[in-house]
Design an enzyme around this catalytic site. Structure first.
Site, PDB file in Angstrom:
ATOM      1  N   ASP A  48      -0.065  -2.074   5.484  1.00 13.00           N
ATOM      2  CA  ASP A  48       0.142  -3.156   4.521  1.00 13.00           C
ATOM      3  C   ASP A  48       1.371  -2.861   3.673  1.00 13.00           C
ATOM      4  O   ASP A  48       1.380  -1.913   2.894  1.00 13.00           O
ATOM      5  CB  ASP A  48      -1.085  -3.283   3.611  1.00 13.00           C
ATOM      6  CG  ASP A  48      -0.933  -4.428   2.616  1.00 13.00           C
ATOM      7  OD1 ASP A  48      -1.332  -5.551   2.954  1.00 13.00           O
ATOM      8  OD2 ASP A  48      -0.405  -4.185   1.506  1.00 13.00           O
ATOM      9  N   TYR A  53       7.971  -4.236  -2.142  1.00 17.32           N
ATOM     10  CA  TYR A  53       7.856  -2.770  -2.172  1.00 17.32           C
ATOM     11  C   TYR A  53       9.162  -2.089  -1.764  1.00 17.32           C
ATOM     12  O   TYR A  53       9.293  -0.868  -1.895  1.00 17.32           O
ATOM     13  CB  TYR A  53       6.733  -2.268  -1.246  1.00 17.32           C
ATOM     14  CG  TYR A  53       5.348  -2.823  -1.518  1.00 17.32           C
ATOM     15  CD1 TYR A  53       5.050  -3.518  -2.690  1.00 17.32           C
ATOM     16  CD2 TYR A  53       4.331  -2.669  -0.591  1.00 17.32           C
ATOM     17  CE1 TYR A  53       3.774  -4.039  -2.918  1.00 17.32           C
ATOM     18  CE2 TYR A  53       3.053  -3.174  -0.815  1.00 17.32           C
ATOM     19  CZ  TYR A  53       2.790  -3.864  -1.976  1.00 17.32           C
ATOM     20  OH  TYR A  53       1.523  -4.378  -2.190  1.00 17.32           O
ATOM     21  N   LYS A  78       4.377  -9.436   2.780  1.00 11.53           N
ATOM     22  CA  LYS A  78       4.092 -10.489   1.789  1.00 11.53           C
ATOM     23  C   LYS A  78       5.382 -11.114   1.278  1.00 11.53           C
ATOM     24  O   LYS A  78       6.411 -10.421   1.143  1.00 11.53           O
ATOM     25  CB  LYS A  78       3.313  -9.895   0.600  1.00 11.53           C
ATOM     26  CG  LYS A  78       2.160  -8.990   1.014  1.00 11.53           C
ATOM     27  CD  LYS A  78       1.304  -8.533  -0.144  1.00 11.53           C
ATOM     28  CE  LYS A  78       0.367  -7.413   0.286  1.00 11.53           C
ATOM     29  NZ  LYS A  78       0.950  -6.063   0.250  1.00 11.53           N
ATOM     30  N   HIS A 111       2.345 -13.514  -1.934  1.00  9.97           N
ATOM     31  CA  HIS A 111       1.955 -12.305  -2.679  1.00  9.97           C
ATOM     32  C   HIS A 111       1.181 -12.610  -3.970  1.00  9.97           C
ATOM     33  O   HIS A 111       0.186 -11.945  -4.275  1.00  9.97           O
ATOM     34  CB  HIS A 111       3.215 -11.483  -2.988  1.00  9.97           C
ATOM     35  CG  HIS A 111       2.968 -10.042  -3.255  1.00  9.97           C
ATOM     36  ND1 HIS A 111       3.878  -9.070  -2.925  1.00  9.97           N
ATOM     37  CD2 HIS A 111       1.936  -9.387  -3.829  1.00  9.97           C
ATOM     38  CE1 HIS A 111       3.402  -7.883  -3.282  1.00  9.97           C
ATOM     39  NE2 HIS A 111       2.215  -8.052  -3.832  1.00  9.97           N
ATOM     40  N   LEU A 189      -9.281   2.255  -4.551  1.00 16.30           N
ATOM     41  CA  LEU A 189      -9.767   3.440  -5.278  1.00 16.30           C
ATOM     42  C   LEU A 189      -9.598   3.243  -6.792  1.00 16.30           C
ATOM     43  O   LEU A 189      -9.740   4.200  -7.558  1.00 16.30           O
ATOM     44  CB  LEU A 189      -8.990   4.690  -4.828  1.00 16.30           C
ATOM     45  CG  LEU A 189      -8.947   4.938  -3.320  1.00 16.30           C
ATOM     46  CD1 LEU A 189      -8.019   6.116  -2.997  1.00 16.30           C
ATOM     47  CD2 LEU A 189     -10.356   5.199  -2.774  1.00 16.30           C
ATOM     48  N   SER A 230      -1.965   6.511   0.270  1.00 16.61           N
ATOM     49  CA  SER A 230      -1.665   7.892  -0.117  1.00 16.61           C
ATOM     50  C   SER A 230      -0.347   8.291   0.527  1.00 16.61           C
ATOM     51  O   SER A 230      -0.055   7.910   1.653  1.00 16.61           O
ATOM     52  CB  SER A 230      -2.755   8.875   0.298  1.00 16.61           C
ATOM     53  OG  SER A 230      -2.354  10.181  -0.138  1.00 16.61           O
ATOM     54  N   ASN A 239      -9.050   9.816   3.861  1.00 11.99           N
ATOM     55  CA  ASN A 239      -9.413   8.410   3.677  1.00 11.99           C
ATOM     56  C   ASN A 239      -9.854   7.786   5.001  1.00 11.99           C
ATOM     57  O   ASN A 239     -10.817   7.016   5.057  1.00 11.99           O
ATOM     58  CB  ASN A 239      -8.248   7.635   3.055  1.00 11.99           C
ATOM     59  CG  ASN A 239      -7.948   8.103   1.629  1.00 11.99           C
ATOM     60  OD1 ASN A 239      -8.756   8.826   1.029  1.00 11.99           O
ATOM     61  ND2 ASN A 239      -6.798   7.718   1.112  1.00 11.99           N
TER      62      ASN A 239
HETATM   63  N1  LIG Z   1      -1.393  -7.709  -3.064  1.00 18.13           N
HETATM   64  C1  LIG Z   1      -1.179  -7.052  -4.188  1.00 18.13           C
HETATM   65  O1  LIG Z   1      -0.807  -7.621  -5.212  1.00 18.13           O
HETATM   66  C2  LIG Z   1      -1.399  -5.592  -4.205  1.00 18.13           C
HETATM   67  C3  LIG Z   1      -1.559  -4.914  -3.022  1.00 18.13           C
HETATM   68  N2  LIG Z   1      -1.753  -3.555  -3.020  1.00 18.13           N
HETATM   69  C4  LIG Z   1      -1.911  -2.913  -1.710  1.00 18.13           C
HETATM   70  O2  LIG Z   1      -3.074  -2.067  -1.751  1.00 18.13           O
HETATM   71  C5  LIG Z   1      -2.683  -0.738  -1.448  1.00 18.13           C
HETATM   72  C6  LIG Z   1      -3.568   0.271  -2.166  1.00 18.13           C
HETATM   73  O3  LIG Z   1      -3.595   0.021  -3.544  1.00 18.13           O
HETATM   74  P1  LIG Z   1      -2.935   1.003  -4.631  1.00 18.13           P
HETATM   75  O4  LIG Z   1      -2.626   0.180  -5.821  1.00 18.13           O
HETATM   76  O5  LIG Z   1      -1.845   1.744  -3.993  1.00 18.13           O
HETATM   77  O6  LIG Z   1      -4.126   1.934  -5.085  1.00 18.13           O
HETATM   78  P2  LIG Z   1      -5.263   2.844  -4.396  1.00 18.13           P
HETATM   79  O7  LIG Z   1      -6.561   2.411  -4.999  1.00 18.13           O
HETATM   80  O8  LIG Z   1      -5.123   2.874  -2.926  1.00 18.13           O
HETATM   81  O9  LIG Z   1      -4.944   4.255  -5.020  1.00 18.13           O
HETATM   82  C7  LIG Z   1      -3.770   4.955  -4.734  1.00 18.13           C
HETATM   83  C8  LIG Z   1      -3.752   6.187  -5.652  1.00 18.13           C
HETATM   84  O10 LIG Z   1      -4.858   7.032  -5.333  1.00 18.13           O
HETATM   85  C9  LIG Z   1      -4.379   8.309  -4.895  1.00 18.13           C
HETATM   86  N3  LIG Z   1      -5.220   8.690  -3.752  1.00 18.13           N
HETATM   87  C10 LIG Z   1      -5.197   8.204  -2.501  1.00 18.13           C
HETATM   88  N4  LIG Z   1      -6.118   8.785  -1.734  1.00 18.13           N
HETATM   89  C11 LIG Z   1      -6.754   9.684  -2.512  1.00 18.13           C
HETATM   90  C12 LIG Z   1      -7.791  10.605  -2.282  1.00 18.13           C
HETATM   91  N5  LIG Z   1      -8.372  10.720  -1.099  1.00 18.13           N
HETATM   92  N6  LIG Z   1      -8.201  11.386  -3.323  1.00 18.13           N
HETATM   93  C13 LIG Z   1      -7.622  11.280  -4.539  1.00 18.13           C
HETATM   94  N7  LIG Z   1      -6.625  10.417  -4.818  1.00 18.13           N
HETATM   95  C14 LIG Z   1      -6.190   9.627  -3.810  1.00 18.13           C
HETATM   96  C15 LIG Z   1      -2.935   8.109  -4.525  1.00 18.13           C
HETATM   97  O11 LIG Z   1      -2.164   9.263  -4.777  1.00 18.13           O
HETATM   98  P3  LIG Z   1      -1.300  10.021  -3.609  1.00 18.13           P
HETATM   99  O12 LIG Z   1      -0.388   9.012  -2.990  1.00 18.13           O
HETATM  100  O13 LIG Z   1      -0.580  11.081  -4.375  1.00 18.13           O
HETATM  101  O14 LIG Z   1      -2.304  10.570  -2.651  1.00 18.13           O
HETATM  102  C16 LIG Z   1      -2.511   7.001  -5.493  1.00 18.13           C
HETATM  103  O15 LIG Z   1      -2.209   7.554  -6.753  1.00 18.13           O
HETATM  104  C17 LIG Z   1      -1.217  -0.688  -1.875  1.00 18.13           C
HETATM  105  O16 LIG Z   1      -0.543   0.426  -1.354  1.00 18.13           O
HETATM  106  C18 LIG Z   1      -0.728  -2.019  -1.369  1.00 18.13           C
HETATM  107  O17 LIG Z   1      -0.523  -1.963   0.022  1.00 18.13           O
HETATM  108  C19 LIG Z   1      -1.843  -2.850  -4.187  1.00 18.13           C
HETATM  109  C20 LIG Z   1      -1.674  -3.467  -5.395  1.00 18.13           C
HETATM  110  C21 LIG Z   1      -1.444  -4.899  -5.507  1.00 18.13           C
HETATM  111  O1  LIG Z   2       1.403  -3.760  -5.320  1.00 14.64           O
HETATM  112  C1  LIG Z   2       1.486  -4.982  -5.315  1.00 14.64           C
HETATM  113  O2  LIG Z   2       1.454  -5.613  -4.260  1.00 14.64           O
HETATM  114  C2  LIG Z   2       1.628  -5.745  -6.585  1.00 14.64           C
HETATM  115  O3  LIG Z   2       1.913  -6.885  -6.572  1.00 14.64           O
HETATM  116  C3  LIG Z   2       1.265  -5.123  -7.898  1.00 14.64           C
HETATM  117  O4  LIG Z   2       0.847  -3.855  -7.856  1.00 14.64           O
HETATM  118  C4  LIG Z   2       2.284  -5.372  -8.969  1.00 14.64           C
HETATM  119  O5  LIG Z   2       3.527  -4.888  -8.575  1.00 14.64           O
HETATM  120  C5  LIG Z   2       1.842  -4.744 -10.235  1.00 14.64           C
HETATM  121  O6  LIG Z   2       2.261  -3.668 -10.520  1.00 14.64           O
HETATM  122  C6  LIG Z   2       0.852  -5.470 -11.059  1.00 14.64           C
HETATM  123  O7  LIG Z   2       0.531  -4.771 -12.205  1.00 14.64           O
END
Ligand SMILES: NC(=O)C1=CN([C@@H]2O[C@H](COP(=O)(O)OP(=O)(O)OC[C@H]3O[C@@H](n4cnc5c(N)ncnc54)[C@H](OP(=O)(O)O)[C@@H]3O)[C@@H](O)[C@H]2O)C=CC1
Ligand SMILES: O=C(O)C(=O)[C@@H](O)[C@H](O)C(=O)CO
Length: 277
Positions: A48, A53, A78, A111, A189, A230, A239
């Site tokens: 994704d 990004y 997106k 998005h 998470l 991650s 994971n």
């Molecule tokens: N459509 C939207 O608006 C959005 C979409 N997204 C999507 O969702 C995905 C995931 O969401 P995201 O916001 O990144 O948050 P997550 O809930 O996936 O958490 C990511 C965080 O958790 C840490 N982490 C990951 N795995 C572990 C583990 N096993 N143990 C402890 N810590 C862990 C990572 O650190 P580290 O990398 O150091 O392991 C990072 O800091 C995004 O990457 C994106 O693709 C996210 C936000 C908004």
């Molecule tokens: O990660 C994404 O896809 C987002 O749209 C969001 O995380 C956005 O960038 C944001 O930070 C909202 O607080």
């Protein structure tokens, strides 16, 4: 290492999505190829990303380097807020495909609704055209509230929304399911914040697994498509292995009781153009 068998979820038009994928929000462009290569090597088959990004090129490089057949990996991107509008969405899709080095995405999402700009319905019409022309396998939305879903002509295959134990959005999830829309959990998470909860930690200790695996198993058993991020290979593996954990009904209910209505990301009603390019 043998990768676990990943279940698939079927979208409205029959397209199959691996239920567990990897997200790359906040993976810097220079790291994206390594992270996605690691993920694919470990057995992930769903990635994704998003134009916003700024790492689509790295994702594309990893897909190419993996040597995997194109049809074996499910790729989502997106439409960024700055490209909303009918014609600009069509152009943005071409640009995204070019950066990823792909002719066709598996899933393309609007998005954010960004209602103040008033262009999400036109953007959605453009995505439907891409789908009708066979240029993308499925189209959907992200961060859409019920009022935004109901303003669209047609039904998105997916609504990707913030969803984790402390922020479960049950009404929105039910409304999506009533409409046949698959719910994808982003920030599954809680961006790490949900992992310290005593219920999660206690469940992990009982099973001899990690808190992240408990939270991800809860998502999977709740029927969400889930895309944890991650940048670390060992956590990517951890994971992915959550797919092998089975929680009891009582454990699912205990994690389900953690909802606090606590959002970590933007508010879809107000999140605006300037905040995500
Ligand atoms: N459509 C939207 O608006 C959005 C979409 N997204 C999507 O969702 C995905 C995931 O969401 P995201 O916001 O990144 O948050 P997550 O809930 O996936 O958490 C990511 C965080 O958790 C840490 N982490 C990951 N795995 C572990 C583990 N096993 N143990 C402890 N810590 C862990 C990572 O650190 P580290 O990398 O150091 O392991 C990072 O800091 C995004 O990457 C994106 O693709 C996210 C936000 C908004
Ligand atoms: O990660 C994404 O896809 C987002 O749209 C969001 O995380 C956005 O960038 C944001 O930070 C909202 O607080």
């Amino acid at each position: 290492m043998t990768a676990p068998e990943l279940d698939a979820v079927r979208l409205l038009d029959g397209v199959a999505v691996p239920q567990l994928g990897v997200g790359v929000f906040q993976v810097p462009p220079q790291d994206a190829q390594r992270v996605v290569e690691d993920a694919l090597d470990l057995g992930y088959r769903h990635v994704d990303t998003a134009a916003a990004y700024v790492n689509e090129a790295g994702v594309g490089a990893a897909l190419a380097a993996s040597g995997l057949p194109r049809e074996d990996v499910f790729v989502t991107s997106k439409l960024r807020n700055g490209d909303q509008g009918y014609d600009s969405a069509l152009r943005a899709y071409d640009d995204t495909c070019a950066r990823l080095g792909l002719d066709q995405l598996d899933l393309y999402l609007v998005h954010w609704p960004n209602p103040a700009a008033g262009r999400y319905a036109d953007s959605w019409r453009a995505l439907r055209r891409l789908h009708d022309e066979g240029r993308v396998r499925a189209v959907g939305v992200s961060n859409f509230l019920v009022e935004h879903l109901d303003a669209l002509d047609g039904v998105p295959a997916v609504n990707q929304v913030e969803l984790h134990p402390t922020y479960q959005q049950r009404d929105l999830v039910a409304a999506c399911r009533d409409r046949g829309i698959v719910v994808e959990a982003y920030s599954p998470l809680g961006q790490g914040a949900d992992l310290a909860d005593p219920v999660v930690v206690g469940t992990a200790e009982r099973h001899g697994v990690t808190p992240a695996q408990v939270v991800l198993a809860w998502h999977l058993q709740s029927g969400h498509v889930v895309i944890p991020k991650s940048s670390r290979r060992e956590r990517l593996a951890e994971n992915l292995a959550a797919a092998e954990l089975v929680l009891t009904e009582d454990e699912l209910a205990a994690v389900g009781s953690l909802d606090r209505g606590h959002r970590t990301g933007g508010d879809p009603a107000t999140f605006s153009l300037s905040q995500i390019r």
